[in-house]
Design an enzyme around this catalytic site. Structure first.
Site, mmCIF file in Angstrom:
data_model
loop_
_atom_site.group_PDB
_atom_site.id
_atom_site.type_symbol
_atom_site.label_atom_id
_atom_site.label_comp_id
_atom_site.label_asym_id
_atom_site.label_seq_id
_atom_site.Cartn_x
_atom_site.Cartn_y
_atom_site.Cartn_z
ATOM 1 N N ARG A 103 -9.232 10.801 14.300
ATOM 2 C CA ARG A 103 -8.672 10.755 12.959
ATOM 3 C C ARG A 103 -8.557 12.178 12.404
ATOM 4 N NH1 ARG A 103 -5.738 7.615 9.556
ATOM 5 N NH2 ARG A 103 -6.744 7.177 7.575
ATOM 6 N N THR A 376 2.860 4.189 11.663
ATOM 7 C CA THR A 376 1.855 4.281 12.686
ATOM 8 C C THR A 376 2.428 3.646 13.925
ATOM 9 O OG1 THR A 376 0.248 4.104 10.958
ATOM 10 C CG2 THR A 376 -0.506 3.432 13.133
ATOM 11 N N ASN A 396 0.687 8.620 9.344
ATOM 12 C CA ASN A 396 0.568 7.874 8.095
ATOM 13 C C ASN A 396 1.938 7.358 7.672
ATOM 14 O OD1 ASN A 396 -0.727 6.569 6.060
ATOM 15 N ND2 ASN A 396 -0.664 8.282 4.654
ATOM 16 N N GLY A 469 -0.035 0.080 7.847
ATOM 17 C CA GLY A 469 -0.872 0.449 6.696
ATOM 18 C C GLY A 469 -1.916 -0.623 6.442
HETATM 19 O O1 DON Z 1 -4.796 4.846 8.796
HETATM 20 C C1 DON Z 1 -4.175 4.062 8.098
HETATM 21 O O2 DON Z 1 -4.621 2.999 7.728
HETATM 22 C C2 DON Z 1 -2.763 4.406 7.708
HETATM 23 N N1 DON Z 1 -2.598 5.825 7.707
HETATM 24 C C3 DON Z 1 -1.827 3.725 8.638
HETATM 25 C C4 DON Z 1 -0.394 3.953 8.272
HETATM 26 C C5 DON Z 1 0.520 2.976 8.838
HETATM 27 O O3 DON Z 1 0.145 2.078 9.555
HETATM 28 C C6 DON Z 1 1.920 3.075 8.430
HETATM 29 N N2 DON Z 1 2.714 2.126 9.151
HETATM 30 N N3 DON Z 1 3.465 1.346 8.737
#
Ligand code: DON
Length: 567
Positions: A103, A376, A396, A469
Site C-alpha cells: 500500500r 483499481t 485509487n 472502491g
Molecule cells: O484502496 C481502496 O479501497 C481504494 N483506493 C480502491 C479504489 C478503487 O477500487 C477504485 N475502483 N473503482
C-alpha cells in the site's frame, strides 16, 4: 395466542406475500474458460497472456504475479500501475498462507490537516487531483519482495515480455477509448504539459510506451533500487515537487512492502483467507459473512427480498465498525479478534428484523473496549503446481491523481484521498472515517481492497477479488455467495447483478435496470432507499474456481475487457 405472536404472524404473512415471484425461465448456466493446469484472470488479455506464458515457461504463481502486475501497468494504465500500490493474498500448494501489503504511504512531510483550509473545511480536489494527492508508491517494492521470497525465474526474464509489450504498444479497446475521452479534461487540469493521453485515441489505435519500457528496464537491471533510488527516483521526486507535491527522495528510499498475517475465518464449510489492515476487506468480509451465516440464504434465493435485506443489514453494521475502528495497524490498535468474533457479531445483528429497515442513523460502531497493549484492478492466478494468489492493485481514482510523469511513462496515484481528511467528511467513495484513519507521516491509508482465497475441505477452492472502491467488499461477498449459496458457475457468479450498502449514505446502491421493479418497490415499502444512479457498475470481479474434477474455471467480468487465459 398472545397478541405479540398474532401480530408477528400477521407481519410474517404480509411480508412473505410481498416477496416478488420470478416467473422468468431459469437461464442455462454460463461457464467461463476451463483449463486443466493453470490460469490467470485480469483486466486485460495482454496481461493475462503474459502471466500465463510465464507459467508455461515453468514459472510459479509468484513469478506470474510480477509479470501480470507490471503488464497491467502497461496495458491498463487506468488502474494498473508503477505509481500506486496494492495487496496480495497467497496460498501455496503446501497450504501455507500469507499476505503482502504494498500500500502507498503518506509522505514524511504529511500532516493531519493537510487537506483542510484555515476554517477547517476540506479543500475540494486537493486529495484527489495533482501532486498533493500522491502517496509514496508501493507496487514495485511489492512485486519484487514477493519475487525475492517465492520467485523461481530470473527477474529479467519475467520482465522481458512486459518491456517488449511497452515498446510494441497496446491496442486501444472500445471501453478504453471512452475512458480516455472522459478523463481528458482532468488530465489537462492536473498536468502542466501535454501528456500522451491528451491525444484523441480511437479504438484499434496502438499506444506505445517507450519511456515506461525504459523505466521497467532500470527495474529489471537494478531491482528495487531501479525505482526507489537513482535515475528513476531522482526524476520522480523532481517531477512531483515541481508540481507542488511533498514526496522526497527519503520517502522513496524508505518505502518497504510488508508481509502481513491475513484474516482467516470460516463460513459453513469454507475457510476464507482475506486481506488484513490496512485493508479493511478481510475484517469487513468476515464481519458480514459471520452476521449472515445463521440465515438460510440458499432457501431465500439469489437477489430476493430477504437475501437483500439480510446482506444490507449486515453490511450496514460492518461499515459502521469499519469507519470507526480500522486504519493502519502500525499506527492504531485494532481489536480484530473481537470485531470478527461470532458472539460480538450476533449481538450486532440482534436488532435486525425482516419487518423494516434499520436506520443508519440508529447504528453506530459496536462498543468494544480497546485493550492497550473508488479505479483499481484485480487479478487471480492459479499455477500448475497448485499455488494460488489473489492480488488487487490501484491508483485509487481512474488514472489516479491524473498526474502523468511523461519522462517515466506512468500515472501517479491519488491514494491520499483514502485517508479521512476530516472526521465525518466523506471521501470520494462516500466513506466516512475517524481518528483511526487520520493522516500521519508514513502511515498507510485505509483500503477496501479484498483479495481473497478460499479453501473447501482443506483444498484450494477459489481465488477472487475486484476493484470498486467501497463496493469492493460487497462485490467479493456476493460473488462468493453466488457460487456457494446459489450454485452458480464462476462466470455466472461474476456476471450476476450486484447491490451495495455501506452504512452511510443510508441507501442500497443497485446496478441500474438489473433488479426487478416489484422487488425495489417491496424494499421501498420496508423503508429501504434504493439508488440506481450512483453506480452504473458495481465491482469488476475476476476469479478462478477449482471445480470438482480439479479443472479450473475462470470468471472474467463482462463489465470490463477482463479475460482469462490459461492451459
Ligand atoms: O484502496 C481502496 O479501497 C481504494 N483506493 C480502491 C479504489 C478503487 O477500487 C477504485 N475502483 N473503482
Amino acid at each position: 395466542m398472545s397478541r405479540y405472536i398474532f401480530l408477528s404472524l400477521l407481519f410474517f404473512i404480509a411480508f412473505s406475500c410481498k416477496e416478488p415471484i420470478n416467473h422468468a425461465k431459469p437461464k442455462p448456466p454460463v461457464r467461463g474458460l476451463i483449463t486443466e493446469h493453470a490460469m490467470v484472470v485480469s483486466a486485460r488479455e495482454e496481461a493475462s497472456k503474459i502471466g500465463s506464458d510465464i507459467l508455461k515457461k515453468g514459472g510459479n504463481a509468484f513469478d506470474a504475479m510480477v509479470a501480470t502486475e507490471l503488464a497491467l501497468a502497461v496495458a491498463y494504465p487506468y488502474a494498473g500501475n508503477l505509481g500506486g500500490g496494492g495487496f496480495m493474498v497467497y496460498r501455496t500448494n503446501q497450504g501455507d498462507i500469507g499476505a503482502i501489503d504494498y500500500r502507498e504511504k503518506a509522505p514524511l512531510a504529511a500532516t493531519k490537516n493537510m487537506f483542510l483550509d484555515s476554517l477547517g473545511n476540506v479543500i475540494p480536489d486537493k486529495s484527489t487531483l495533482g501532486a498533493m494527492a500522491v502517496g509514496v508508491p508501493g507496487t514495485v517494492a511489492g512485486v519484487l519482495t514477493v519475487h525475492e521470497k517465492f520467485g523461481t525465474l530470473p527477474i529479467d526474464s519475467i520482465l522481458k515480455p512486459v518491456i517488449d509489450l511497452a515498446y510494441k504498444g497496446v491496442i486501444v479497446t472500445n471501453k478504453q477509448e471512452k475512458r480516455i475521452k472522459k478523463y481528458q479534461p482532468l488530465f489537462i487540469k492536473a498536468n502542466k504539459d501535454s501528456i500522451p493521453f491528451d491525444k484523441a485515441w480511437k479504438t484499434n489505435d496502438t499506444i506505445k510506451y517507450p519511456k515506461l519500457a525504459k523505466t521497467l528496464e532500470r527495474i529489471a537491471i537494478h531491482g528495487k533500487d531501479g525505482f526507489y533510488k537513482g535515475e528513476t527516483a531522482e526524476t520522480l521526486v523532481n517531477f512531483i515537487q515541481d508540481n507542488g507535491g511533498i514526496i522526497t527522495k527519503e520517502d522513496l528510499e524508505k518505502y518497504e512492502a510488508k508481509w502481513r498475517a491475513p484474516i482467516v475465518f470460516t463460513y459453513d464449510d469454507l475457510k476464507i483467507i482475506s486481506m488484513s489492515p490496512p485493508a479493511s476487506g478481510g475484517v469487513c468480509l468476515a464481519q458480514i459473512m459471520k452476521m449472515i451465516e445463521p440465515f438460510d440464504l440458499h432457501k431465500y434465493g439469489h437477489n430476493t427480498l430477504k437475501t437483500i435485506q439480510v446482506l444490507t443489514e449486515a453490511e450496514r453494521r460492518a461499515y459502521a465498525d469499519r469507519s470507526f475502528y480500522l486504519g493502519d495497524p502500525d499506527f492504531v490498535d485494532i481489536p480484530i479478534p473481537t470485531l470478527i468474533d461470532t458472539n460480538y457479531l450476533e449481538e450486532r445483528m440482534r436488532d435486525f428484523s425482516f419487518a423494516k429497515a434499520t436506520k443508519s442513523s440508529e447504528i453506530s460502531h459496536g462498543s468494544i473496549e480497546i485493550v492497550e497493549s473508488d479505479e483499481t484492478t484485480h487479478y487471480s492466478i492459479i499455477d500448475q503446481f497448485g499455488n494460488a494468489i489473489s492480488a488487487t492493485t490501484t491508483l485509487n481514482g481512474a488514472y489516479g491523481s491524473k498526474l502523468y510523469c511523461t519522462e517515466l511513462g506512468f500515472f501517479l496515484n491519488n491514494e491520499m484521498d483514502d485517508f479521512s481528511s476530516k472526521p465525518g467528511a466523506p471521501n470520494m467513495f462516500g466513506l466516512i472515517g475517524a481518528e483511526a484513519n487520520s493522516i500521519a507521516p508514513e502511515k498507510r491509508m485505509l483500503s477496501s481492497m479484498t483479495p481473497t482465497i478460499i479453501e473447501k475441505n482443506g483444498s484450494l477452492y477459489m481465488s477472487v477479488g475486484t476493484p470498486g472502491g467501497s463496493t469492493i467488499i460487497t462485490s467479493v461477498l456476493q460473488t462468493i455467495l453466488n457460487v456457494h449459496e446459489f450454485n452458480m458457475t464462476m462466470q455466472d457468479a461474476v456476471n450476476a447483478p450486484r447491490f451495495h450498502h455501506q452504512w452511510l449514505p443510508d441507501e442500497i446502491r443497485m446496478e441500474p435496470n438489473l433488479f426487478d421493479k416489484k422487488l425495489i418497490k417491496a424494499l421501498n415499502d420496508l423503508g429501504y432507499i434504493i439508488n440506481e444512479e450512483r453506480s452504473p457498475v458495481i465491482g469488476k470481479v475476476d476469479g478462478i474456481l477449482v471445480l470438482e474434477d480439479k479443472t479450473l474455471e475462470g470468471g472474467a467480468d463482462r463489465r470490463g475487457d477482463d479475460t482469462a487465459v490459461g492451459f
